[in-house]
Design a protein around this motif. Structure first.
Motif, PDB file in Angstrom:
ATOM      1  N   CYS A   4      30.592  34.109 107.505  1.00 20.67           N
ATOM      2  CA  CYS A   4      30.293  35.279 106.664  1.00 20.67           C
ATOM      3  C   CYS A   4      31.167  35.197 105.420  1.00 20.67           C
ATOM      4  O   CYS A   4      32.393  35.132 105.523  1.00 20.67           O
ATOM      5  CB  CYS A   4      30.565  36.572 107.417  1.00 20.67           C
ATOM      6  SG  CYS A   4      29.546  36.808 108.887  1.00 20.67           S
ATOM      7  N   GLN A   6      31.157  36.213 100.874  1.00 16.19           N
ATOM      8  CA  GLN A   6      30.471  36.694  99.691  1.00 16.19           C
ATOM      9  C   GLN A   6      30.799  35.788  98.506  1.00 16.19           C
ATOM     10  O   GLN A   6      31.948  35.388  98.313  1.00 16.19           O
ATOM     11  CB  GLN A   6      30.855  38.137  99.379  1.00 16.19           C
ATOM     12  CG  GLN A   6      30.298  39.142 100.372  1.00 16.19           C
ATOM     13  CD  GLN A   6      30.471  40.576  99.909  1.00 16.19           C
ATOM     14  OE1 GLN A   6      30.723  40.849  98.732  1.00 16.19           O
ATOM     15  NE2 GLN A   6      30.338  41.507 100.840  1.00 16.19           N
ATOM     16  N   GLU A  34      19.490  33.447 105.790  1.00 15.97           N
ATOM     17  CA  GLU A  34      20.892  33.041 105.879  1.00 15.97           C
ATOM     18  C   GLU A  34      21.736  33.496 104.696  1.00 15.97           C
ATOM     19  O   GLU A  34      22.957  33.322 104.704  1.00 15.97           O
ATOM     20  CB  GLU A  34      20.981  31.514 106.007  1.00 15.97           C
ATOM     21  CG  GLU A  34      20.485  30.778 104.786  1.00 15.97           C
ATOM     22  CD  GLU A  34      20.091  29.357 105.092  1.00 15.97           C
ATOM     23  OE1 GLU A  34      20.771  28.454 104.579  1.00 15.97           O
ATOM     24  OE2 GLU A  34      19.127  29.140 105.834  1.00 15.97           O
ATOM     25  N   GLN A  35      21.111  34.029 103.652  1.00 14.46           N
ATOM     26  CA  GLN A  35      21.879  34.537 102.510  1.00 14.46           C
ATOM     27  C   GLN A  35      21.204  35.787 101.958  1.00 14.46           C
ATOM     28  O   GLN A  35      20.039  35.794 101.600  1.00 14.46           O
ATOM     29  CB  GLN A  35      22.050  33.466 101.435  1.00 14.46           C
ATOM     30  CG  GLN A  35      20.777  32.836 100.911  1.00 14.46           C
ATOM     31  CD  GLN A  35      21.054  31.649 100.012  1.00 14.46           C
ATOM     32  OE1 GLN A  35      21.851  30.747 100.326  1.00 14.46           O
ATOM     33  NE2 GLN A  35      20.408  31.622  98.861  1.00 14.46           N
ATOM     34  N   GLN A  36      21.989  36.859 101.896  1.00 14.40           N
ATOM     35  CA  GLN A  36      21.487  38.163 101.463  1.00 14.40           C
ATOM     36  C   GLN A  36      21.851  38.396 100.004  1.00 14.40           C
ATOM     37  O   GLN A  36      22.992  38.197  99.595  1.00 14.40           O
ATOM     38  CB  GLN A  36      22.091  39.269 102.331  1.00 14.40           C
ATOM     39  CG  GLN A  36      21.612  40.669 101.979  1.00 14.40           C
ATOM     40  CD  GLN A  36      22.265  41.733 102.837  1.00 14.40           C
ATOM     41  OE1 GLN A  36      23.146  41.426 103.652  1.00 14.40           O
ATOM     42  NE2 GLN A  36      21.860  42.973 102.653  1.00 14.40           N
ATOM     43  N   ILE A  79      26.192  37.343  96.486  1.00 13.39           N
ATOM     44  CA  ILE A  79      25.434  36.862  97.639  1.00 13.39           C
ATOM     45  C   ILE A  79      26.291  36.953  98.899  1.00 13.39           C
ATOM     46  O   ILE A  79      27.459  36.540  98.899  1.00 13.39           O
ATOM     47  CB  ILE A  79      24.995  35.390  97.452  1.00 13.39           C
ATOM     48  CG1 ILE A  79      24.342  35.195  96.068  1.00 13.39           C
ATOM     49  CG2 ILE A  79      24.070  34.955  98.573  1.00 13.39           C
ATOM     50  CD1 ILE A  79      23.088  36.002  95.843  1.00 13.39           C
ATOM     51  N   LEU A  81      26.663  35.396 102.463  1.00 11.08           N
ATOM     52  CA  LEU A  81      26.231  34.259 103.281  1.00 11.08           C
ATOM     53  C   LEU A  81      26.481  34.555 104.754  1.00 11.08           C
ATOM     54  O   LEU A  81      27.576  34.955 105.146  1.00 11.08           O
ATOM     55  CB  LEU A  81      26.991  32.995 102.883  1.00 11.08           C
ATOM     56  CG  LEU A  81      26.667  32.402 101.504  1.00 11.08           C
ATOM     57  CD1 LEU A  81      27.591  31.234 101.222  1.00 11.08           C
ATOM     58  CD2 LEU A  81      25.219  31.949 101.458  1.00 11.08           C
ATOM     59  N   GLN A  82      25.452  34.317 105.576  1.00 11.02           N
ATOM     60  CA  GLN A  82      25.571  34.440 107.026  1.00 11.02           C
ATOM     61  C   GLN A  82      24.832  33.261 107.639  1.00 11.02           C
ATOM     62  O   GLN A  82      23.711  33.383 108.120  1.00 11.02           O
ATOM     63  CB  GLN A  82      24.990  35.765 107.523  1.00 11.02           C
ATOM     64  CG  GLN A  82      25.730  36.983 107.002  1.00 11.02           C
ATOM     65  CD  GLN A  82      25.225  38.262 107.629  1.00 11.02           C
ATOM     66  OE1 GLN A  82      24.476  38.257 108.592  1.00 11.02           O
ATOM     67  NE2 GLN A  82      25.643  39.391 107.080  1.00 11.02           N
ATOM     68  N   ARG A  83      25.468  32.131 107.577  1.00 14.17           N
ATOM     69  CA  ARG A  83      24.805  30.885 107.961  1.00 14.17           C
ATOM     70  C   ARG A  83      25.331  30.386 109.304  1.00 14.17           C
ATOM     71  O   ARG A  83      26.534  30.300 109.519  1.00 14.17           O
ATOM     72  CB  ARG A  83      25.040  29.836 106.873  1.00 14.17           C
ATOM     73  CG  ARG A  83      24.339  28.508 107.105  1.00 14.17           C
ATOM     74  CD  ARG A  83      24.415  27.659 105.841  1.00 14.17           C
ATOM     75  NE  ARG A  83      23.600  28.233 104.785  1.00 14.17           N
ATOM     76  CZ  ARG A  83      23.982  28.316 103.503  1.00 14.17           C
ATOM     77  NH1 ARG A  83      25.180  27.888 103.143  1.00 14.17           N
ATOM     78  NH2 ARG A  83      23.178  28.841 102.611  1.00 14.17           N
ATOM     79  N   ASP A 235      29.870  27.961 102.063  1.00  6.17           N
ATOM     80  CA  ASP A 235      29.976  28.595 100.748  1.00  6.17           C
ATOM     81  C   ASP A 235      28.934  28.097  99.748  1.00  6.17           C
ATOM     82  O   ASP A 235      29.045  28.361  98.553  1.00  6.17           O
ATOM     83  CB  ASP A 235      31.380  28.427 100.158  1.00  6.17           C
ATOM     84  CG  ASP A 235      31.799  26.971  99.965  1.00  6.17           C
ATOM     85  OD1 ASP A 235      30.936  26.084 100.129  1.00  6.17           O
ATOM     86  OD2 ASP A 235      32.970  26.732  99.643  1.00  6.17           O
ATOM     87  N   VAL A 237      25.342  28.381  98.131  1.00  7.61           N
ATOM     88  CA  VAL A 237      24.254  29.338  97.961  1.00  7.61           C
ATOM     89  C   VAL A 237      23.002  28.577  97.530  1.00  7.61           C
ATOM     90  O   VAL A 237      22.978  27.971  96.449  1.00  7.61           O
ATOM     91  CB  VAL A 237      24.608  30.406  96.918  1.00  7.61           C
ATOM     92  CG1 VAL A 237      23.434  31.344  96.690  1.00  7.61           C
ATOM     93  CG2 VAL A 237      25.844  31.182  97.351  1.00  7.61           C
TER      94      VAL A 237
END
Length: 270
Positions: A4, A6, A34-36, A79, A81-83, A235, A237
């Motif tokens: 997680c 940003q 996987e990315q908000q 962004i 990230l939750q990958r 990290d 995007v």
């Protein structure tokens, strides 16, 4: 393991079209699971025509423009990230006949990645390894053998050129990684990304390989691999994906155009 993080992005560029010209842009972070996209703003000068269309594999969007004269673009975004991440060492290769249909195209040769030309080499050099271990060995070979040297390649440079000349930029590293993987019967695609450790700061290119998913028996997933070592899965995007750079250029023009200024800033938040 799920990471997680940003990432904050600021990107701007300009160009001048001598006459009314069509062009295709792809520079915004993709809205994918996987990315908000926590916040974003795209500002562009007025144009004769602006339209958004889905990009390759429905990852991100492209923007069609028709314009003349000087044109400026500014993009900013935050962004989340939750990958999902897994160690590649323990991941196996899926046999070609077990691959999902949408991954099959990424086994084939493409404009910059003539994978069949590398089959003898990868078998001789990495034949003792399979799956994720082979991917890591190929990545490490590229890191050791290729010299990162801006200005040594252009839009005509192929993976074979980079292999022979032993130099290039992120685009060339990604093309080699994609070619080696495909030559090993592992689907691989080219990915344009933003990443905070890229030096000099710019649009960046990595590869993704399709290997077994440890959480889904018989299933597979895409995993980021960067032989330049400037971007990691936690990290990076994603902007878009494709067979090679021809599919994911941030600007494709269909007429005489002079590129102007470009600035990219990517940083971790918090």
């Amino acid at each position: 393991m799920r990471t997680c993080m940003q990432i904050e992005i600021e990107s701007s560029f300009s160009f001048t079209a001598e006459a009314s010209t069509d062009m295709l842009l792809q520079f915004e972070a993709a809205a994918i699971p996987e990315q908000q996209i926590l916040s974003c703003e795209t500002r562009m000068d007025p144009a004769e025509h602006i339209a958004r269309v889905a990009a390759q594999d429905n990852i991100g969007e492209r923007i069609w423009l028709r314009c003349q004269g000087e044109f400026n673009v500014h993009y900013s975004a935050r962004i989340g990230l939750q990958r999902m991440q897994a160690g590649l060492d323990d991941l196996g290769r899926l046999d070609p006949h077990n691959l999902p249909a949408e991954t099959v195209q990424y086994l084939f040769d493409s404009r910059y990645c003539a994978a069949t030309r590398f089959q003898s080499f990868v078998e001789a050099e990495f034949g003792g390894k399979t799956g994720g271990r082979r991917v890591l060995a190929m990545r490490d070979w590229i890191t050791r053998k290729i010299r990162y040297q801006p200005g040594t390649s252009d839009s005509n440079t192929t993976a074979l050129d980079s292999f022979v000349e032993r130099r290039g930029i992120c685009r060339d590293y990604a093309h080699l990684m994609v070619s080696f993987a495909r030559a090993s019967e592992i689907p691989a695609r080219y990915v344009s990304v933003y990443a905070p450790e890229v030096d000099p700061a710019d649009f960046h290119a990595v590869a993704e390989v399709f290997l077994q998913d440890p959480d889904i028996p018989g299933g597979g997933a895409w995993y980021i691999v960067d032989a330049t070592r400037m971007a990691g899965p936690d990290d990076a995007v994603k902007i878009g994906v494709g067979r090679d750079a021809a599919d994911v250029s941030f600007m494709t023009v269909f007429g005489p155009t002079q590129f102007g200024n470009q600035q990219v800033s990517v940083r971790r938040r918090g």
